[in-house]
Design a protein around this motif. Structure first.
Motif, PDB file in Angstrom:
ATOM      1  N   GLU A 109     -44.827  36.037  17.221  1.00 48.85           N
ATOM      2  CA  GLU A 109     -44.893  35.718  18.653  1.00 48.85           C
ATOM      3  C   GLU A 109     -44.930  34.207  18.883  1.00 48.85           C
ATOM      4  OE1 GLU A 109     -48.404  37.818  19.738  1.00 48.85           O
ATOM      5  OE2 GLU A 109     -47.392  39.775  19.919  1.00 48.85           O
ATOM      6  N   LEU A 110     -45.771  33.509  18.109  1.00 49.33           N
ATOM      7  CA  LEU A 110     -45.879  32.059  18.255  1.00 49.33           C
ATOM      8  C   LEU A 110     -44.591  31.372  17.806  1.00 49.33           C
ATOM      9  CD1 LEU A 110     -47.449  29.488  18.897  1.00 49.33           C
ATOM     10  CD2 LEU A 110     -48.498  29.635  16.622  1.00 49.33           C
ATOM     11  N   SER A 111     -43.980  31.847  16.749  1.00 50.83           N
ATOM     12  CA  SER A 111     -42.736  31.252  16.250  1.00 50.83           C
ATOM     13  C   SER A 111     -41.643  31.311  17.306  1.00 50.83           C
ATOM     14  CB  SER A 111     -42.280  31.970  14.978  1.00 50.83           C
ATOM     15  OG  SER A 111     -43.190  31.778  13.926  1.00 50.83           O
ATOM     16  N   CYS A 171     -52.997  34.011  11.033  1.00 49.92           N
ATOM     17  CA  CYS A 171     -53.476  34.977  10.049  1.00 49.92           C
ATOM     18  C   CYS A 171     -52.672  36.276  10.060  1.00 49.92           C
ATOM     19  CB  CYS A 171     -54.950  35.286  10.290  1.00 49.92           C
ATOM     20  SG  CYS A 171     -56.046  33.996   9.676  1.00 49.92           S
ATOM     21  N   GLY A 172     -52.205  36.679  11.226  1.00 52.59           N
ATOM     22  CA  GLY A 172     -51.485  37.945  11.349  1.00 52.59           C
ATOM     23  C   GLY A 172     -49.982  37.766  11.443  1.00 52.59           C
ATOM     24  N   THR A 173     -49.234  38.705  10.908  1.00 53.23           N
ATOM     25  CA  THR A 173     -47.774  38.655  10.933  1.00 53.23           C
ATOM     26  C   THR A 173     -47.256  38.724  12.371  1.00 53.23           C
ATOM     27  OG1 THR A 173     -47.761  39.800   8.800  1.00 53.23           O
ATOM     28  CG2 THR A 173     -45.680  39.697  10.001  1.00 53.23           C
ATOM     29  N   LYS A 174     -47.771  39.676  13.139  1.00 54.47           N
ATOM     30  CA  LYS A 174     -47.316  39.855  14.522  1.00 54.47           C
ATOM     31  C   LYS A 174     -47.584  38.605  15.354  1.00 54.47           C
ATOM     32  CE  LYS A 174     -47.794  43.144  18.381  1.00 54.47           C
ATOM     33  NZ  LYS A 174     -48.415  42.272  19.416  1.00 54.47           N
ATOM     34  N   HIS A 175     -48.777  38.041  15.216  1.00 49.82           N
ATOM     35  CA  HIS A 175     -49.140  36.830  15.959  1.00 49.82           C
ATOM     36  C   HIS A 175     -48.219  35.674  15.584  1.00 49.82           C
ATOM     37  CE1 HIS A 175     -52.603  33.827  17.118  1.00 49.82           C
ATOM     38  NE2 HIS A 175     -51.526  33.662  17.859  1.00 49.82           N
ATOM     39  N   ILE A 187     -41.481  37.659   9.063  1.00 47.73           N
ATOM     40  CA  ILE A 187     -41.428  36.576  10.057  1.00 47.73           C
ATOM     41  C   ILE A 187     -40.050  35.935  10.073  1.00 47.73           C
ATOM     42  CG2 ILE A 187     -42.351  34.316  10.695  1.00 47.73           C
ATOM     43  CD1 ILE A 187     -44.998  35.301   9.252  1.00 47.73           C
ATOM     44  N   ALA A 188     -39.548  35.586   8.889  1.00 51.76           N
ATOM     45  CA  ALA A 188     -38.256  34.901   8.791  1.00 51.76           C
ATOM     46  C   ALA A 188     -37.107  35.757   9.303  1.00 51.76           C
ATOM     47  CB  ALA A 188     -37.999  34.483   7.346  1.00 51.76           C
ATOM     48  N   GLU A 189     -37.229  37.056   9.147  1.00 53.49           N
ATOM     49  CA  GLU A 189     -36.174  37.964   9.607  1.00 53.49           C
ATOM     50  C   GLU A 189     -36.285  38.266  11.100  1.00 53.49           C
ATOM     51  OE1 GLU A 189     -35.341  40.384   5.432  1.00 53.49           O
ATOM     52  OE2 GLU A 189     -36.599  41.306   6.983  1.00 53.49           O
ATOM     53  N   SER A 190     -37.398  37.832  11.709  1.00 51.51           N
ATOM     54  CA  SER A 190     -37.641  38.141  13.126  1.00 51.51           C
ATOM     55  C   SER A 190     -37.308  36.990  14.067  1.00 51.51           C
ATOM     56  CB  SER A 190     -39.111  38.530  13.329  1.00 51.51           C
ATOM     57  OG  SER A 190     -39.449  39.663  12.555  1.00 51.51           O
TER      58      SER A 190
END
Length: 296
Positions: free
Chosen positions: A88-90, A81-85, A123-126
């Motif tokens: 981290e999981l990715s 649900c969250g961007t930060k989470h 997310i994709a850029e991280s």
């Protein structure tokens, strides 16, 4: 590895106490690959991702990746649900060996389209790994509009979208994007499989291929050869299984069938319960239709 063809939305095996059964996950992955599927999609809807911890997703990815041994791509569900989470999981799933990651839209809350764009872009850029967007608004309450998908197709690492929305017009709009950009569309509605291939989808993430992989692999091969009449025959053969699966909440009937076939899938995690005796009898009739041997 190219992501295309029949990609099994693999169930996640559990022991009777609902703990993760990694040995059975490896055996199931190997069985599916030997049956000819072109990829494995793990920790998705049929993989009960919503009932898995992050650590379990990591361990599952390691196990399936080890079993696949480079034969087919392994796509792991990373959406939270969250961007930060999700970031981290990715990162953890990339380290675990996933070839690509799936990003389901946030669920329960309903972000607007600009929220979604920024969420997926960040997310994709991280994390440096290929990402597939995952549209399943019936479950999440949140749709990825084609205009948003078109913008995201320009983001490095976002390579395509899995569409399980069931609205073929939306999928066609995604496919139009794929004709202009480096962006693939994976059909996620089994009923639309052949229709999607004809329209230009690169592959189909198919829950039903857990049980009848040969039929769907043959459908795809028929399509590639241009034998659309036989491909339609194979597509029609999928319907008894599709109807049987609707007797319970996913993936209860799927796991019941696999267990009876000798492919250990174990139990569902509660609150979803395994089938009643009446549904088990219906499952037997479905397996009889396919001439699949099973144990009671």
């Amino acid at each position: 590895m190219e992501i295309k063809g029949i990609i099994t939305a693999m169930v996640t095996p559990f022991h009777e106490d609902e703990s993760l059964d990694l040995d059975s996950a490896k055996k199931m992955a190997n069985w599916l690959i030997e049956k000819g599927v072109h990829g494995l999609f793990i920790a998705g809807t049929n993989g009960e991702f919503h009932l898995l911890t992050d650590d379990e997703k990591v361990e599952l990815t390691k196990a399936v990746k080890e079993a696949a041994n480079g034969r087919v791509p392994v796509i792991a569900g990373a959406g939270c649900c969250g961007t930060k989470h999700t970031i981290e999981l990715s990162k953890k799933l990339k380290e675990a060996g996933a070839d690509a990651l799936s990003l389901v839209t946030p669920y329960y809350l309903v972000p607007n389209q600009e929220d979604l764009y920024q969420h997926f872009k960040t997310i994709a850029e991280s994390v440096d790994i290929p990402f597939l967007l995952y549209n399943i608004p019936g479950q999440t309450g949140c749709k990825i509009e084609p205009d948003t998908a078109n913008r995201l197709a320009d983001v490095k690492n976002i390579i395509g979208i899995k569409d399980s929305g069931g609205d073929f017009d939306t999928q066609l709009a995604y496919i139009e994007i794929s004709k202009k950009k480096d962006f693939i569309v994976l059909n996620g509605s089994d009923s639309l499989m052949l229709k999607a291939f004809k329209a230009g989808a690169a592959g189909s993430v198919a829950a039903t291929s857990n049980v009848i992989p040969e039929i769907e692999v043959e459908l795809y091969e028929d399509f590639l050869k241009g034998d659309l009449e036989h491909a339609q025959h194979q597509r029609d053969l999928m319907d008894p299984l599709r109807m049987a699966l609707k007797k319970c909440v996913a993936p209860a009937v799927m796991k019941q069938a696999l267990n009876m076939m000798g492919v250990t899938a174990g139990v569902t995690r509660r609150p979803v319960q395994m089938p009643t005796e009446e549904v088990i009898q219906n499952t037997k009739e479905m397996l009889d239709f396919y001439n699949i041997s099973y144990t009671n």
